[in-house]
Design a protein around this motif. Structure first.
Motif, PDB file in Angstrom:
ATOM      1  N   PHE A 150      55.792 -76.994 -88.131  1.00 66.20           N
ATOM      2  CA  PHE A 150      56.071 -77.014 -89.576  1.00 66.20           C
ATOM      3  C   PHE A 150      55.267 -75.894 -90.246  1.00 66.20           C
ATOM      4  CE2 PHE A 150      54.917 -78.434 -93.871  1.00 66.20           C
ATOM      5  CZ  PHE A 150      56.166 -78.744 -94.395  1.00 66.20           C
ATOM      6  N   GLU A 151      55.960 -74.817 -90.593  1.00 66.95           N
ATOM      7  CA  GLU A 151      55.255 -73.656 -91.139  1.00 66.95           C
ATOM      8  C   GLU A 151      55.164 -73.777 -92.669  1.00 66.95           C
ATOM      9  OE1 GLU A 151      53.224 -71.456 -90.104  1.00 66.95           O
ATOM     10  OE2 GLU A 151      53.217 -70.393 -92.012  1.00 66.95           O
ATOM     11  N   TRP A 152      54.443 -74.787 -93.102  1.00 73.47           N
ATOM     12  CA  TRP A 152      54.125 -74.994 -94.515  1.00 73.47           C
ATOM     13  C   TRP A 152      55.362 -74.835 -95.409  1.00 73.47           C
ATOM     14  CZ3 TRP A 152      50.053 -77.638 -93.809  1.00 73.47           C
ATOM     15  CH2 TRP A 152      49.158 -77.317 -92.807  1.00 73.47           C
ATOM     16  N   SER A 153      55.326 -73.985 -96.420  1.00 77.62           N
ATOM     17  CA  SER A 153      56.477 -73.972 -97.338  1.00 77.62           C
ATOM     18  C   SER A 153      57.728 -73.361 -96.706  1.00 77.62           C
ATOM     19  CB  SER A 153      56.128 -73.288 -98.656  1.00 77.62           C
ATOM     20  OG  SER A 153      55.338 -72.181 -98.428  1.00 77.62           O
ATOM     21  N   TYR A 154      57.612 -72.813 -95.511  1.00 74.25           N
ATOM     22  CA  TYR A 154      58.800 -72.326 -94.798  1.00 74.25           C
ATOM     23  C   TYR A 154      59.403 -73.418 -93.904  1.00 74.25           C
ATOM     24  CZ  TYR A 154      57.263 -67.762 -96.392  1.00 74.25           C
ATOM     25  OH  TYR A 154      56.887 -66.703 -97.182  1.00 74.25           O
ATOM     26  N   GLY A 155      58.785 -74.569 -93.870  1.00 71.36           N
ATOM     27  CA  GLY A 155      59.305 -75.657 -93.054  1.00 71.36           C
ATOM     28  C   GLY A 155      59.479 -75.234 -91.602  1.00 71.36           C
ATOM     29  N   PHE A 156      60.588 -75.678 -91.026  1.00 69.88           N
ATOM     30  CA  PHE A 156      60.826 -75.357 -89.607  1.00 69.88           C
ATOM     31  C   PHE A 156      61.611 -74.058 -89.442  1.00 69.88           C
ATOM     32  CE2 PHE A 156      60.273 -79.997 -89.860  1.00 69.88           C
ATOM     33  CZ  PHE A 156      59.107 -80.069 -89.112  1.00 69.88           C
ATOM     34  N   SER A 157      61.780 -73.316 -90.539  1.00 72.27           N
ATOM     35  CA  SER A 157      62.604 -72.099 -90.457  1.00 72.27           C
ATOM     36  C   SER A 157      61.874 -70.947 -89.770  1.00 72.27           C
ATOM     37  CB  SER A 157      63.053 -71.673 -91.861  1.00 72.27           C
ATOM     38  OG  SER A 157      61.956 -71.190 -92.624  1.00 72.27           O
ATOM     39  N   LYS A 158      60.573 -71.034 -89.614  1.00 76.65           N
ATOM     40  CA  LYS A 158      59.825 -69.958 -88.948  1.00 76.65           C
ATOM     41  C   LYS A 158      59.160 -70.501 -87.693  1.00 76.65           C
ATOM     42  CE  LYS A 158      60.751 -67.206 -92.362  1.00 76.65           C
ATOM     43  NZ  LYS A 158      62.000 -66.449 -92.207  1.00 76.65           N
ATOM     44  N   ARG A 159      59.374 -69.789 -86.614  1.00 78.03           N
ATOM     45  CA  ARG A 159      58.877 -70.244 -85.306  1.00 78.03           C
ATOM     46  C   ARG A 159      57.758 -69.320 -84.814  1.00 78.03           C
ATOM     47  NH1 ARG A 159      62.080 -73.926 -82.635  1.00 78.03           N
ATOM     48  NH2 ARG A 159      64.009 -74.486 -83.708  1.00 78.03           N
ATOM     49  N   PHE A 160      56.575 -69.884 -84.669  1.00 73.34           N
ATOM     50  CA  PHE A 160      55.409 -69.122 -84.191  1.00 73.34           C
ATOM     51  C   PHE A 160      55.034 -69.478 -82.750  1.00 73.34           C
ATOM     52  CE2 PHE A 160      54.547 -68.223 -88.663  1.00 73.34           C
ATOM     53  CZ  PHE A 160      53.831 -67.045 -88.651  1.00 73.34           C
ATOM     54  N   TYR A 210      48.917 -81.424 -89.615  1.00 80.03           N
ATOM     55  CA  TYR A 210      50.154 -81.699 -90.363  1.00 80.03           C
ATOM     56  C   TYR A 210      51.340 -80.927 -89.793  1.00 80.03           C
ATOM     57  CZ  TYR A 210      53.394 -82.886 -94.025  1.00 80.03           C
ATOM     58  OH  TYR A 210      54.496 -83.388 -94.692  1.00 80.03           O
ATOM     59  N   GLN A 211      51.075 -79.833 -89.127  1.00 81.91           N
ATOM     60  CA  GLN A 211      52.159 -78.998 -88.629  1.00 81.91           C
ATOM     61  C   GLN A 211      52.794 -79.539 -87.345  1.00 81.91           C
ATOM     62  OE1 GLN A 211      49.556 -75.278 -89.165  1.00 81.91           O
ATOM     63  NE2 GLN A 211      51.581 -74.511 -89.666  1.00 81.91           N
ATOM     64  N   VAL A 212      52.049 -80.349 -86.593  1.00 78.07           N
ATOM     65  CA  VAL A 212      52.578 -80.799 -85.297  1.00 78.07           C
ATOM     66  C   VAL A 212      52.630 -82.314 -85.112  1.00 78.07           C
ATOM     67  CG1 VAL A 212      51.871 -78.679 -84.105  1.00 78.07           C
ATOM     68  CG2 VAL A 212      50.331 -80.662 -84.075  1.00 78.07           C
ATOM     69  N   GLU A 213      51.752 -83.047 -85.747  1.00 80.98           N
ATOM     70  CA  GLU A 213      51.579 -84.463 -85.361  1.00 80.98           C
ATOM     71  C   GLU A 213      52.757 -85.362 -85.665  1.00 80.98           C
ATOM     72  OE1 GLU A 213      48.058 -86.109 -87.101  1.00 80.98           O
ATOM     73  OE2 GLU A 213      46.716 -84.956 -85.819  1.00 80.98           O
ATOM     74  N   GLY A 214      53.337 -85.242 -86.858  1.00 81.45           N
ATOM     75  CA  GLY A 214      54.294 -86.267 -87.289  1.00 81.45           C
ATOM     76  C   GLY A 214      53.573 -87.593 -87.461  1.00 81.45           C
ATOM     77  N   ALA A 215      54.285 -88.718 -87.211  1.00 85.29           N
ATOM     78  CA  ALA A 215      53.677 -90.050 -87.345  1.00 85.29           C
ATOM     79  C   ALA A 215      52.933 -90.176 -88.679  1.00 85.29           C
ATOM     80  CB  ALA A 215      52.736 -90.332 -86.162  1.00 85.29           C
TER      81      ALA A 215
END
Ligand code: FCB
Length: 489
Positions: free
Chosen positions: A439-449, A31-36
């Motif tokens: 997509f860092e779960w409830s942080y959305g795209f605001s956190k970059r790992f 869910y964090q990377v796939e999209g589609a």
């Protein structure tokens, strides 16, 4: 061609070598990377529902597009190959495989869903990268949540059937299957604090979820073995190195309680076939555990080929006497409801020192301590670090990301893994979280790992300095011992 940026850092006298055969990898989750999200026959998961609910995710972000990995996986595998990865840990989205699942029946298998993962596996193998497949990384089909989710044992039964389908389809090429990722988060963040999908805040439901996730692991492990007899079966837990700086008996008891809820309530049933008495006693006011049926513990206690360990940050506790506001720096997000079911008398003090952009304290010692504890208490059990990494507020400047803090974090944690290995812990691999920003779960795209930066407007990938650095570590099969070697390029 080796560019300036990719030149290896000299391992030489200032580097410490890893044992031969140690596997270097990187990890993501579906869910964090796939999209589609609505393609290929996929139906909604609890994370689609949650992220589309206003107020749940920072910025209203969703995984609808994410890194578009579903369409760009060939390019992404090529990038992994360029970084020299030996293995890629990814997860399979259950709603792609059996989109019509209900509590009563798995429903038809979606060939298009399986075909996507089959193509990914083939692409990886052609690039010389070994796939490691997580069967459940939190994207439960919404229809199952509507029928009770992890509070229902039928979810565990359907999971085992789904696991068998995936193992049968990929088991000829995939050597490692991980049943679940971090059931602690699924249970307590999903059902007690509500900061993860499905967002419920019912302590008793969280403990029912703990048990049914354990059951799902056991039934799923057996199903994978049936369908892919040669495969390695693992379970990934986010275990805590719990400590206190307090000196009272109450502080020591706070350590015991949190250790029970985070570590032993998973480790003991899976590895010893029983629930810890103290956890059952601590939680007696919340539930009587009557959802545990005769024979369940035997089903959960399956042979395990390896334990996946995710470690990011230490867990520091102390007894809370109720006279001051309760400190809640447990790193698991803000909620009026605690994930720490039946531990109201415990607080999580703020620590001095370095923190990542998640606010998580940086303490690599915890990695060593945790691995050594597992080695001590479960001798002979193979350990794999299935996640470790850090979020920082990266910026792209002239096509580069100079993320020296992340590189330092990785260097220190790799050294900590090696400390454990040298002290005898059988750690056989390390998967960096994460390959891509995502997509860092409830942080959305605001956190970059990521060690690869993603521009979410253009989907452009930019290898960060930490990515080049990790590639140099992989090439050297060694971690630099001094700060001098931290920056490449
Ligand atoms: C872990 C999750 C992973 C990612 C990292 C930062 O708890 O397994 O998906 O979100 O944290």
């Amino acid at each position: 061609m080796t560019t300036t940026e990719e030149r290896p850092t000299a391992p030489s006298a200032t580097a410490r070598a890893f044992p031969p055969g140690f596997v270097w990898g990187t990890a993501t989750a579906a869910y964090q990377v796939e999209g589609a999200a609505a393609e290929g026959g996929r139906t909604p998961s609890i994370w689609d529902t949650y992220s589309h609910t206003p107020g749940r995710v920072v910025g209203g972000d969703t995984g609808d597009v994410a890194d578009d990995h579903y369409h760009r996986f060939r390019e992404d595998v090529a990038l992994m190959q360029r970084l020299g990865m030996a293995s890629y840990r990814f997860s399979v989205a259950w709603p792609r495989i059996t989109p019509q699942v209900s509590a009563d029946a798995l429903g038809p298998v979606n060939a298009e869903g399986l075909a996507f993962y089959s193509a990914l596996v083939d692409e990886l193998l052609a690039a010389g990268i070994e796939p490691a497949v997580t069967l459940y990384h939190w994207d439960l089909p919404q229809a199952l949540e509507d029928a009770g989710g992890w509070t229902s044992r039928r979810t565990a039964e359907r999971f085992a059937e789904y696991a068998e389908v995936v193992a049968a389809a990929l088991g000829d090429r995939v050597r490692t299957f991980i049943t679940l990722n971090e059931p602690w988060c699924s249970a307590y963040l999903g059902y007690a604090s509500g900061v993860h999908a499905p967002g419920r805040t019912e302590p008793a439901a969280a403990l029912a979820a703990v048990h049914h996730l354990n059951l799902a692991h056991g039934l799923g492990a057996a199903a994978v073995r049936r369908a892919a007899p040669g495969a390695r079966v693992a379970l990934t837990l986010n275990l805590a190195w719990v400590r206190t700086e307090g000196t009272t008996a109450a502080d020591a008891d706070a350590v015991r309680r949190v250790d029970g809820l985070q570590n032993r309530v998973f480790l003991d049933p899976v590895l010893r076939g029983r629930y810890p008495d103290d956890v059952l006693a601590d939680t007696a006011g919340v539930t009587d555990w009557s959802f545990v049926r005769d024979g369940d513990l035997d089903l959960i206690h399956q042979p395990l080929d390896a334990l996946g360990v995710n470690y990011y940050s230490p867990t520091v506790v102390r007894a809370w006497d109720g006279t001051t506001p309760r400190a809640e720096n447990d790193g698991h997000g803000a909620s009026a409801h605690s994930p720490w079911v039946a531990a109201q008398d415990v607080e999580f003090p703020e620590l001095p020192g370095d923190k990542t952009a998640m606010g998580w304290s940086v303490d690599a010692r915890g990695m060593t301590e945790l691995l050594l504890r597992l080695h001590r208490e479960h001798p002979g059990l193979e350990l794999i670090v299935t996640e470790n990494g850090a979020a920082y507020d990266d910026v792209v400047v002239a096509g580069r990301v100079h993320d020296v803090e992340r590189t330092r974090y990785l260097r220190d944690h790799l050294a900590a893994v090696l400390d454990a290995v040298e002290a005898g812990a059988p750690v056989t691999g390390y998967y960096l979280w994460s390959f891509l920003d995502n997509f860092e779960w409830s942080y959305g795209f605001s956190k970059r790992f990521g060690v690869v930066h993603v521009d979410y407007t253009t989907q452009q990938r930019t290898i960060k300095d930490s990515g080049y650095w990790y590639a140099s570590v992989v090439r050297a099969h060694a971690v630099p011992a001094t700060d001098g070697a931290l920056v490449t390029g």
